[in-house]
Design a protein around this motif. Sequence first.
Motif, PDB file in Angstrom:
ATOM      1  N   ASN A   9       0.917  -1.178   0.038  1.00 17.64           N
ATOM      2  CA  ASN A   9      -0.067  -0.007   0.006  1.00 17.64           C
ATOM      3  C   ASN A   9       0.814   1.062  -0.056  1.00 17.64           C
ATOM      4  O   ASN A   9       1.430   1.649   1.024  1.00 17.64           O
ATOM      5  CB  ASN A   9      -0.915   0.055   1.172  1.00 17.64           C
ATOM      6  N   LYS A  11      -0.007   4.081  -0.583  1.00 15.97           N
ATOM      7  CA  LYS A  11      -0.752   5.505   0.023  1.00 15.97           C
ATOM      8  C   LYS A  11      -0.413   6.571  -0.733  1.00 15.97           C
ATOM      9  O   LYS A  11      -0.062   6.787  -1.981  1.00 15.97           O
ATOM     10  CB  LYS A  11      -0.078   5.649   1.548  1.00 15.97           C
ATOM     11  N   HIS A  97      -9.814   1.207   4.622  1.00 16.71           N
ATOM     12  CA  HIS A  97      -8.402   1.517   5.303  1.00 16.71           C
ATOM     13  C   HIS A  97      -8.885   2.370   6.700  1.00 16.71           C
ATOM     14  O   HIS A  97      -9.685   3.181   6.276  1.00 16.71           O
ATOM     15  CB  HIS A  97      -7.453   1.945   4.363  1.00 16.71           C
ATOM     16  N   GLU A 169      -5.989  -5.063  10.222  1.00 17.87           N
ATOM     17  CA  GLU A 169      -5.004  -3.882  10.676  1.00 17.87           C
ATOM     18  C   GLU A 169      -5.276  -3.243  12.093  1.00 17.87           C
ATOM     19  O   GLU A 169      -6.028  -2.424  12.023  1.00 17.87           O
ATOM     20  CB  GLU A 169      -5.018  -2.912   9.601  1.00 17.87           C
ATOM     21  N   ALA A 173      -0.893  -0.216  15.170  1.00 18.59           N
ATOM     22  CA  ALA A 173       0.230  -0.790  14.656  1.00 18.59           C
ATOM     23  C   ALA A 173       0.477  -0.271  13.414  1.00 18.59           C
ATOM     24  O   ALA A 173       1.431  -0.414  12.700  1.00 18.59           O
ATOM     25  CB  ALA A 173       0.121  -2.214  14.721  1.00 18.59           C
ATOM     26  N   ILE A 174      -0.216   0.486  12.827  1.00 17.90           N
ATOM     27  CA  ILE A 174      -0.125   1.170  11.502  1.00 17.90           C
ATOM     28  C   ILE A 174       0.669   2.218  11.523  1.00 17.90           C
ATOM     29  O   ILE A 174       0.429   3.262  12.192  1.00 17.90           O
ATOM     30  CB  ILE A 174      -1.442   1.546  10.806  1.00 17.90           C
ATOM     31  N   GLY A 175       1.990   2.070  10.706  1.00 14.76           N
ATOM     32  CA  GLY A 175       2.757   3.297  10.692  1.00 14.76           C
ATOM     33  C   GLY A 175       3.450   3.813  11.975  1.00 14.76           C
ATOM     34  O   GLY A 175       4.098   4.662  12.101  1.00 14.76           O
ATOM     35  N   GLY A 213      -2.030  -6.573   8.812  1.00 17.68           N
ATOM     36  CA  GLY A 213      -1.300  -5.112   8.493  1.00 17.68           C
ATOM     37  C   GLY A 213      -1.059  -4.331   9.750  1.00 17.68           C
ATOM     38  O   GLY A 213      -1.756  -4.213  10.565  1.00 17.68           O
ATOM     39  N   GLY A 214       0.041  -3.817   9.608  1.00 20.21           N
ATOM     40  CA  GLY A 214       0.491  -2.733  10.872  1.00 20.21           C
ATOM     41  C   GLY A 214       1.751  -3.109  11.076  1.00 20.21           C
ATOM     42  O   GLY A 214       2.282  -3.997  11.747  1.00 20.21           O
ATOM     43  N   SER A 215       2.820  -1.986  10.384  1.00 23.73           N
ATOM     44  CA  SER A 215       4.195  -2.296  10.697  1.00 23.73           C
ATOM     45  C   SER A 215       4.894  -3.659  10.138  1.00 23.73           C
ATOM     46  O   SER A 215       5.736  -4.166  11.133  1.00 23.73           O
ATOM     47  CB  SER A 215       4.659  -1.925  11.918  1.00 23.73           C
ATOM     48  N   LEU A 234      -0.902  -6.613   4.507  1.00 25.09           N
ATOM     49  CA  LEU A 234      -0.909  -5.401   3.746  1.00 25.09           C
ATOM     50  C   LEU A 234       0.160  -4.534   4.402  1.00 25.09           C
ATOM     51  O   LEU A 234       0.048  -4.375   5.388  1.00 25.09           O
ATOM     52  CB  LEU A 234      -2.218  -4.888   4.037  1.00 25.09           C
ATOM     53  N   VAL A 235       1.058  -4.065   3.540  1.00 31.16           N
ATOM     54  CA  VAL A 235       2.205  -3.461   4.035  1.00 31.16           C
ATOM     55  C   VAL A 235       2.297  -1.867   3.500  1.00 31.16           C
ATOM     56  O   VAL A 235       2.218  -1.902   2.414  1.00 31.16           O
ATOM     57  CB  VAL A 235       3.383  -4.290   3.504  1.00 31.16           C
ATOM     58  N   GLY A 236       2.553  -1.055   4.356  1.00 36.08           N
ATOM     59  CA  GLY A 236       2.540   0.259   4.009  1.00 36.08           C
ATOM     60  C   GLY A 236       4.108   0.693   3.918  1.00 36.08           C
ATOM     61  O   GLY A 236       4.657   0.306   2.943  1.00 36.08           O
ATOM     62  N   GLY A 237       4.627   1.227   5.071  1.00 32.49           N
ATOM     63  CA  GLY A 237       6.003   2.136   4.715  1.00 32.49           C
ATOM     64  C   GLY A 237       6.994   0.875   4.218  1.00 32.49           C
ATOM     65  O   GLY A 237       7.860   1.340   3.421  1.00 32.49           O
TER      66      GLY A 237
HETATM   67  C1  PEP Z   1      -0.849  -0.020   5.664  1.00 37.58           C
HETATM   68  O1  PEP Z   1      -0.836   1.061   5.093  1.00 37.58           O
HETATM   69  O2  PEP Z   1      -2.043  -0.527   5.880  1.00 37.58           O
HETATM   70  C2  PEP Z   1      -0.164  -0.173   6.817  1.00 37.58           C
HETATM   71  C3  PEP Z   1      -0.208  -1.261   7.587  1.00 37.58           C
HETATM   72  O3  PEP Z   1       0.900   0.564   7.080  1.00 37.58           O
HETATM   73  P1  PEP Z   1       2.229   0.193   7.760  1.00 37.58           P
HETATM   74  O4  PEP Z   1       3.137  -1.022   7.230  1.00 37.58           O
HETATM   75  O5  PEP Z   1       3.270   1.354   7.524  1.00 37.58           O
HETATM   76  O6  PEP Z   1       2.154   0.143   9.110  1.00 37.58           O
END
Ligand code: PEP
Length: 253
Positions: A9, A11, A97, A169, A173-175, A213-215, A234-237
Amino acid sequence: MRKQIAAANWKMNLTFHQGEKLLDNILKADIKMNPHQYTVFAVPFPYLLMTRSEVEEEANYYVAAQNCHHKKNGAYTGEVSAEMLHSLAVSYCIVGHSERREYFGETNAMLAEKINLCLQYFVTPIFCCGEPLAIRESGTQNQFVEAQLKESLFHLPAETMKDIVIAYEPIWAIGTGKTATTQQAQEMHAFIRSKLAGQYGPQLSEEISILYGGSVKANNAGELFACPDVDGGLVGGASLQADDFIQIMRALK
Ligand code: PEP
Protein backbone atom coordinates in the motif's frame (compact mmCIF):
# COMPACT_ATOMS: atom_id res chain seq x y z
CA MET A 1 -4.28 -23.73 0.10
CA ARG A 2 -5.73 -20.26 0.64
CA LYS A 3 -4.28 -17.40 -1.38
CA GLN A 4 -1.20 -15.98 0.38
CA ILE A 5 -0.86 -12.30 -0.51
CA ALA A 6 1.84 -9.67 -0.17
CA ALA A 7 -0.03 -6.41 -0.75
CA ALA A 8 1.88 -3.13 -1.00
CA ASN A 9 0.00 0.00 0.00
CA TRP A 10 1.94 2.98 -1.29
CA LYS A 11 -0.60 5.45 0.15
CA MET A 12 0.11 9.03 -1.04
CA ASN A 13 3.82 8.46 -1.57
CA LEU A 14 6.27 8.47 -4.50
CA THR A 15 6.26 10.44 -7.72
CA PHE A 16 5.35 8.62 -10.92
CA HIS A 17 9.00 8.02 -11.79
CA GLN A 18 9.88 6.90 -8.27
CA GLY A 19 6.98 4.45 -8.45
CA GLU A 20 8.15 3.11 -11.80
CA LYS A 21 11.68 2.68 -10.47
CA LEU A 22 10.45 0.89 -7.36
CA LEU A 23 8.40 -1.53 -9.46
CA ASP A 24 11.35 -2.11 -11.80
CA ASN A 25 13.61 -2.91 -8.88
CA ILE A 26 11.10 -5.33 -7.39
CA LEU A 27 10.44 -7.03 -10.72
CA LYS A 28 14.18 -7.32 -11.39
CA ALA A 29 14.39 -9.67 -8.42
CA ASP A 30 12.30 -12.02 -10.56
CA ILE A 31 10.47 -13.65 -7.68
CA LYS A 32 8.24 -16.37 -9.01
CA MET A 33 4.99 -16.68 -7.13
CA ASN A 34 3.75 -20.21 -6.44
CA PRO A 35 0.21 -20.74 -7.74
CA HIS A 36 -1.33 -19.87 -4.33
CA GLN A 37 0.90 -16.79 -3.82
CA TYR A 38 0.02 -13.30 -5.01
CA THR A 39 1.70 -9.91 -5.01
CA VAL A 40 -0.57 -6.88 -5.22
CA PHE A 41 0.48 -3.25 -5.63
CA ALA A 42 -2.04 -0.73 -4.31
CA VAL A 43 -0.87 2.46 -5.97
CA PRO A 44 -2.25 6.00 -6.35
CA PHE A 45 -4.95 6.32 -9.03
CA PRO A 46 -2.73 8.06 -11.63
CA TYR A 47 -0.29 5.14 -11.49
CA LEU A 48 -2.80 2.33 -12.01
CA LEU A 49 -2.27 1.87 -15.74
CA MET A 50 1.51 2.12 -15.54
CA THR A 51 1.54 -0.47 -12.75
CA ARG A 52 -0.83 -2.74 -14.59
CA SER A 53 1.35 -2.73 -17.67
CA GLU A 54 4.51 -3.29 -15.57
CA VAL A 55 3.07 -6.42 -13.96
CA GLU A 56 0.80 -7.89 -16.59
CA GLU A 57 3.40 -10.34 -17.89
CA GLU A 58 4.10 -11.65 -14.40
CA ALA A 59 2.08 -14.57 -13.08
CA ASN A 60 0.11 -13.65 -9.93
CA TYR A 61 1.19 -10.02 -9.78
CA TYR A 62 -1.76 -7.61 -9.68
CA VAL A 63 -2.64 -3.98 -9.33
CA ALA A 64 -5.02 -2.49 -6.76
CA ALA A 65 -6.63 0.86 -6.13
CA GLN A 66 -6.45 2.24 -2.60
CA ASN A 67 -10.09 3.31 -2.55
CA CYS A 68 -13.20 3.82 -4.64
CA HIS A 69 -16.36 5.84 -4.14
CA HIS A 70 -19.45 4.37 -2.50
CA LYS A 71 -21.81 5.57 -5.22
CA LYS A 72 -22.03 4.05 -8.66
CA ASN A 73 -21.43 7.25 -10.63
CA GLY A 74 -22.57 10.86 -10.83
CA ALA A 75 -21.74 14.33 -9.58
CA TYR A 76 -18.94 13.44 -7.14
CA THR A 77 -16.10 15.64 -8.34
CA GLY A 78 -12.68 14.16 -7.78
CA GLU A 79 -13.90 10.65 -7.02
CA VAL A 80 -13.25 7.33 -8.74
CA SER A 81 -15.86 4.58 -9.11
CA ALA A 82 -15.58 0.81 -8.98
CA GLU A 83 -16.82 0.72 -12.57
CA MET A 84 -13.91 2.96 -13.63
CA LEU A 85 -11.47 0.58 -11.92
CA HIS A 86 -13.06 -2.30 -13.78
CA SER A 87 -12.70 -0.41 -17.07
CA LEU A 88 -8.94 -0.23 -16.39
CA ALA A 89 -8.77 -3.95 -15.54
CA VAL A 90 -7.79 -3.18 -11.96
CA SER A 91 -8.09 -6.43 -10.02
CA TYR A 92 -8.26 -5.32 -6.38
CA CYS A 93 -9.35 -2.32 -4.32
CA ILE A 94 -8.59 -1.58 -0.67
CA VAL A 95 -11.86 -0.78 1.08
CA GLY A 96 -12.10 0.77 4.52
CA HIS A 97 -8.48 1.47 5.32
CA SER A 98 -8.35 3.05 8.78
CA GLU A 99 -6.92 6.26 7.29
CA ARG A 100 -10.02 6.53 5.08
CA ARG A 101 -12.27 5.85 8.05
CA GLU A 102 -10.47 8.42 10.21
CA TYR A 103 -9.71 11.26 7.79
CA PHE A 104 -12.58 10.89 5.33
CA GLY A 105 -15.38 9.83 7.65
CA GLU A 106 -16.01 6.47 6.04
CA THR A 107 -18.57 4.47 7.99
CA ASN A 108 -19.27 0.74 8.04
CA ALA A 109 -22.46 1.43 6.07
CA MET A 110 -20.60 3.35 3.34
CA LEU A 111 -18.06 0.56 3.16
CA ALA A 112 -20.85 -1.98 2.61
CA GLU A 113 -21.86 0.08 -0.45
CA LYS A 114 -18.28 0.13 -1.72
CA ILE A 115 -18.00 -3.62 -1.24
CA ASN A 116 -21.19 -4.16 -3.25
CA LEU A 117 -19.98 -1.97 -6.10
CA CYS A 118 -16.55 -3.60 -6.22
CA LEU A 119 -18.13 -7.04 -6.42
CA GLN A 120 -20.62 -5.87 -9.05
CA TYR A 121 -17.66 -4.75 -11.20
CA PHE A 122 -15.41 -7.75 -10.52
CA VAL A 123 -12.90 -5.80 -8.47
CA THR A 124 -11.82 -7.88 -5.46
CA PRO A 125 -12.16 -5.86 -2.26
CA ILE A 126 -9.40 -5.99 0.33
CA PHE A 127 -11.59 -5.11 3.30
CA CYS A 128 -9.71 -3.53 6.20
CA CYS A 129 -10.82 -3.88 9.78
CA GLY A 130 -9.09 -3.31 13.09
CA GLU A 131 -9.38 -1.55 16.42
CA PRO A 132 -7.87 1.67 17.81
CA LEU A 133 -5.57 1.55 20.82
CA ALA A 134 -8.24 2.53 23.37
CA ILE A 135 -10.40 -0.41 22.30
CA ARG A 136 -7.45 -2.81 22.52
CA GLU A 137 -6.63 -1.48 25.99
CA SER A 138 -10.22 -1.97 27.10
CA GLY A 139 -10.09 -5.58 25.87
CA THR A 140 -13.10 -5.18 23.56
CA GLN A 141 -11.27 -5.57 20.23
CA ASN A 142 -13.18 -8.71 19.26
CA GLN A 143 -16.57 -7.02 19.59
CA PHE A 144 -15.26 -3.98 17.70
CA VAL A 145 -13.97 -6.01 14.77
CA GLU A 146 -17.05 -8.23 14.75
CA ALA A 147 -19.25 -5.13 14.34
CA GLN A 148 -17.10 -3.98 11.39
CA LEU A 149 -17.49 -7.37 9.72
CA LYS A 150 -21.23 -7.56 10.38
CA GLU A 151 -22.00 -4.05 9.20
CA SER A 152 -19.88 -4.03 6.04
CA LEU A 153 -19.67 -7.67 4.91
CA PHE A 154 -22.22 -10.00 6.42
CA HIS A 155 -25.06 -8.87 4.17
CA LEU A 156 -23.24 -10.68 1.35
CA PRO A 157 -24.37 -14.08 0.15
CA ALA A 158 -21.81 -16.90 0.30
CA GLU A 159 -21.23 -16.80 -3.49
CA THR A 160 -19.80 -13.31 -3.29
CA MET A 161 -18.32 -13.49 0.20
CA LYS A 162 -15.86 -16.06 -1.07
CA ASP A 163 -14.32 -13.34 -3.30
CA ILE A 164 -13.43 -11.03 -0.41
CA VAL A 165 -9.97 -10.58 1.05
CA ILE A 166 -9.88 -9.32 4.64
CA ALA A 167 -7.00 -7.34 6.14
CA TYR A 168 -6.83 -7.12 9.93
CA GLU A 169 -4.99 -3.92 10.71
CA PRO A 170 -4.88 -2.86 14.36
CA ILE A 171 -4.79 0.93 14.10
CA TRP A 172 -2.24 1.20 16.90
CA ALA A 173 0.21 -0.75 14.75
CA ILE A 174 -0.18 1.16 11.46
CA GLY A 175 2.82 3.32 10.65
CA THR A 176 3.89 3.28 14.30
CA GLY A 177 6.63 0.68 14.14
CA LYS A 178 4.65 -1.19 16.81
CA THR A 179 3.64 -4.59 15.45
CA ALA A 180 1.05 -6.89 16.95
CA THR A 181 2.72 -9.92 18.46
CA THR A 182 2.29 -13.12 16.55
CA GLN A 183 -0.04 -14.23 19.33
CA GLN A 184 -2.20 -11.10 19.07
CA ALA A 185 -2.34 -11.43 15.28
CA GLN A 186 -3.13 -15.13 15.29
CA GLU A 187 -5.80 -14.72 18.00
CA MET A 188 -7.62 -12.02 16.05
CA HIS A 189 -7.29 -13.82 12.73
CA ALA A 190 -8.67 -17.01 14.28
CA PHE A 191 -11.51 -14.96 15.80
CA ILE A 192 -12.34 -13.41 12.40
CA ARG A 193 -12.29 -16.85 10.80
CA SER A 194 -14.59 -18.19 13.52
CA LYS A 195 -17.07 -15.40 12.79
CA LEU A 196 -16.88 -16.20 9.07
CA ALA A 197 -17.51 -19.84 9.91
CA GLY A 198 -20.51 -18.92 12.07
CA GLN A 199 -22.01 -16.84 9.28
CA TYR A 200 -21.02 -18.86 6.20
CA GLY A 201 -19.92 -22.26 7.43
CA PRO A 202 -16.47 -23.68 8.12
CA GLN A 203 -15.67 -24.58 4.54
CA LEU A 204 -16.06 -21.07 3.18
CA SER A 205 -14.27 -19.58 6.19
CA GLU A 206 -11.23 -21.70 5.36
CA GLU A 207 -11.11 -20.28 1.84
CA ILE A 208 -10.97 -16.60 2.76
CA SER A 209 -7.54 -14.96 2.96
CA ILE A 210 -6.99 -12.81 6.03
CA LEU A 211 -3.96 -10.53 5.76
CA TYR A 212 -2.23 -8.85 8.68
CA GLY A 213 -1.31 -5.16 8.42
CA GLY A 214 0.50 -2.92 10.86
CA SER A 215 4.25 -2.31 10.66
CA VAL A 216 5.01 -5.49 8.74
CA LYS A 217 8.73 -5.32 8.01
CA ALA A 218 11.33 -7.52 6.34
CA ASN A 219 12.42 -8.77 9.77
CA ASN A 220 9.01 -9.72 11.16
CA ALA A 221 7.07 -10.86 8.07
CA GLY A 222 8.28 -14.44 8.33
CA GLU A 223 7.03 -15.03 11.86
CA LEU A 224 3.73 -13.23 11.24
CA PHE A 225 3.01 -15.09 7.99
CA ALA A 226 3.86 -18.40 9.67
CA CYS A 227 0.78 -18.06 11.91
CA PRO A 228 -1.80 -20.56 10.70
CA ASP A 229 -4.55 -17.98 10.12
CA VAL A 230 -2.34 -15.21 8.71
CA ASP A 231 -2.36 -15.34 4.92
CA GLY A 232 0.14 -12.62 4.12
CA GLY A 233 0.26 -8.90 4.77
CA LEU A 234 -0.93 -5.45 3.78
CA VAL A 235 2.25 -3.42 3.95
CA GLY A 236 2.61 0.35 4.05
CA GLY A 237 6.03 1.81 4.88
CA ALA A 238 8.09 -1.26 4.06
CA SER A 239 6.50 -1.53 0.61
CA LEU A 240 8.28 1.67 -0.44
CA GLN A 241 11.73 0.05 -0.35
CA ALA A 242 12.38 -2.60 -2.98
CA ASP A 243 14.70 -4.70 -0.81
CA ASP A 244 12.29 -4.73 2.12
CA PHE A 245 9.25 -5.60 0.05
CA ILE A 246 11.15 -8.32 -1.81
CA GLN A 247 11.97 -9.95 1.52
CA ILE A 248 8.32 -9.68 2.54
CA MET A 249 7.23 -11.33 -0.71
CA ARG A 250 9.74 -14.10 -0.04
CA ALA A 251 8.27 -14.62 3.43
CA LEU A 252 4.89 -15.73 2.07
CA LYS A 253 3.94 -19.30 2.97
C1 PEP B 1 -1.05 0.08 5.84
O1 PEP B 1 -0.83 1.02 5.10
O2 PEP B 1 -2.08 -0.55 5.68
C2 PEP B 1 -0.06 -0.26 6.85
C3 PEP B 1 -0.25 -1.34 7.56
O3 PEP B 1 1.02 0.58 7.00
P1 PEP B 1 2.40 0.23 7.76
O4 PEP B 1 2.88 -1.08 7.20
O5 PEP B 1 3.31 1.37 7.43
O6 PEP B 1 2.09 0.13 9.23
